[in-house]
Enzyme design. Structure first.
Site, short mmCIF file in Angstrom:
data_model
loop_
_atom_site.label_atom_id
_atom_site.label_comp_id
_atom_site.label_asym_id
_atom_site.label_seq_id
_atom_site.Cartn_x
_atom_site.Cartn_y
_atom_site.Cartn_z
N LYS A 13 0.82 -1.21 0.00
CA LYS A 13 0.00 0.00 0.00
C LYS A 13 0.85 1.26 0.00
CE LYS A 13 -1.21 -0.24 4.95
NZ LYS A 13 0.18 -0.37 5.35
N ARG A 88 -6.71 3.10 10.84
CA ARG A 88 -6.44 1.70 11.14
C ARG A 88 -7.41 1.14 12.17
NH1 ARG A 88 -0.56 2.04 9.73
NH2 ARG A 88 0.26 -0.08 9.56
N ARG A 127 11.93 -6.95 3.19
CA ARG A 127 12.06 -5.52 3.48
C ARG A 127 12.98 -5.30 4.69
NH1 ARG A 127 6.47 -2.45 4.22
NH2 ARG A 127 6.48 -3.54 6.20
N ARG A 133 14.05 -2.15 8.76
CA ARG A 133 12.99 -1.63 9.64
C ARG A 133 12.94 -2.45 10.91
NH1 ARG A 133 7.24 -0.06 7.03
NH2 ARG A 133 6.56 -0.82 9.06
N ARG A 144 1.81 -7.49 14.25
CA ARG A 144 1.24 -6.50 13.32
C ARG A 144 0.12 -7.10 12.49
NH1 ARG A 144 6.32 -4.89 10.34
NH2 ARG A 144 5.04 -3.46 9.15
P1 AMP Z 1 3.34 1.29 8.73
O1 AMP Z 1 4.60 1.90 8.22
O2 AMP Z 1 2.11 1.88 8.13
O3 AMP Z 1 3.35 -0.22 8.65
O4 AMP Z 1 3.27 1.65 10.30
C1 AMP Z 1 4.28 1.25 11.19
C2 AMP Z 1 3.76 1.29 12.62
O5 AMP Z 1 3.37 2.63 12.95
C3 AMP Z 1 2.53 0.46 12.90
O6 AMP Z 1 2.84 -0.90 13.16
C4 AMP Z 1 1.95 1.15 14.13
O7 AMP Z 1 2.70 0.84 15.30
C5 AMP Z 1 2.23 2.62 13.80
N1 AMP Z 1 1.10 3.24 13.06
C6 AMP Z 1 1.13 3.76 11.80
N2 AMP Z 1 -0.07 4.24 11.45
C7 AMP Z 1 -0.89 4.05 12.52
C8 AMP Z 1 -2.26 4.33 12.78
N3 AMP Z 1 -3.05 4.92 11.87
N4 AMP Z 1 -2.75 3.98 14.00
C9 AMP Z 1 -1.97 3.39 14.93
N5 AMP Z 1 -0.69 3.09 14.75
C10 AMP Z 1 -0.13 3.42 13.55
#
Ligand code: AMP
Length: 200
Positions: A13, A88, A127, A133, A144
């Site tokens: 995404k 989310r 990744r 990461r 996750r």
């Molecule tokens: P992502 O890069 O989108 O996979 O986000 C990495 C991490 O950031 C997630 O596993 C959450 O811990 C946090 N995170 C990102 N976006 C959100 C959101 N909208 N609500 C809560 N936690 C978030």
């Protein structure tokens, strides 16, 4: 145009949201990137979010909603934006609806990228090697995915009831999926431009 990307971690995404935003000339707002940069810069937000992210859990709704409220108030968001990783949870989706209504925006589409779970895990492991990461390790990946299944996946039905859900197979190449996204959004556009039956 305001478009939201749903889909589990590793579904692509982020890549697709960036592509669409570049094509439309509007900002790509990735909450995960915003949080990672806050962690890197050692801000108050970063201190609150870092450990939660490393555990693979979701950062509290009030923090995330405040972050988005502030971000979409900026000048560069006037013509729309692409959201990647927000909302989310149900509370975030409801807050987004309110925030958009305040700005006189509608939500055009929620794009849900579907990818088989084994492939998601493979992508995230890849990744981890490429980008390092800290939340792409096996234990955190499991958390996750679980958080996604419990809190985020149900949003698809919510967007579907609003008539803006676009379900796409996220398995193909980046170019193939990007074409599918473009095609689906064009179809939505045509459908909403068509006068409703009975309207004169
Ligand atoms: P992502 O890069 O989108 O996979 O986000 C990495 C991490 O950031 C997630 O596993 C959450 O811990 C946090 N995170 C990102 N976006 C959100 C959101 N909208 N609500 C809560 N936690 C978030």
């Amino acid at each position: 145009m305001v478009v939201v990307f749903l889909g589990p971690p590793g579904s692509g995404k982020g890549t697709q949201a960036a592509r669409l935003a570049a094509r439309a000339g509007i900002p790509h707002i990735a909450t995960g990137d915003m949080l990672r940069s806050a962690v890197k810069n050692g801000t108050e937000l970063g201190r609150r979010a870092g450990a939660i992210m490393d555990a693979g859990e979701l950062v509290p709704d009030d923090i995330m909603i405040g972050l988005i409220r502030e971000r979409i108030a900026s000048e560069d968001c006037k013509k729309g934006f692409v959201l990647d990783g927000f909302p989310r949870t149900a509370a975030q989706a409801e807050a987004l609806e309110r925030l958009l209504a305040e700005k006189g925006f509608g939500l055009d589409a929620a794009v849900n990228l579907d990818v088989d779970e084994n492939r998601l895990i493979e992508r995230m492991k890849g990744r981890s090697l490429a980008e390092g990461r800290s939340d792409d390790n096996p234990e955190t990946i499991r958390t996750r995915l679980e958080e996604y299944r419990r809190k985020t996946a149900p949003l698809a039905a919510w967007f579907d009831r609003k008539g803006i859900l676009v379900n796409l197979d996220g398995t193909g190449s980046v170019d193939d999926v990007a074409r599918a996204v473009g095609g689906a959004l064009a179809r939505l556009d045509t459908a909403s431009a068509r006068p409703r039956q009975g309207a004169a």
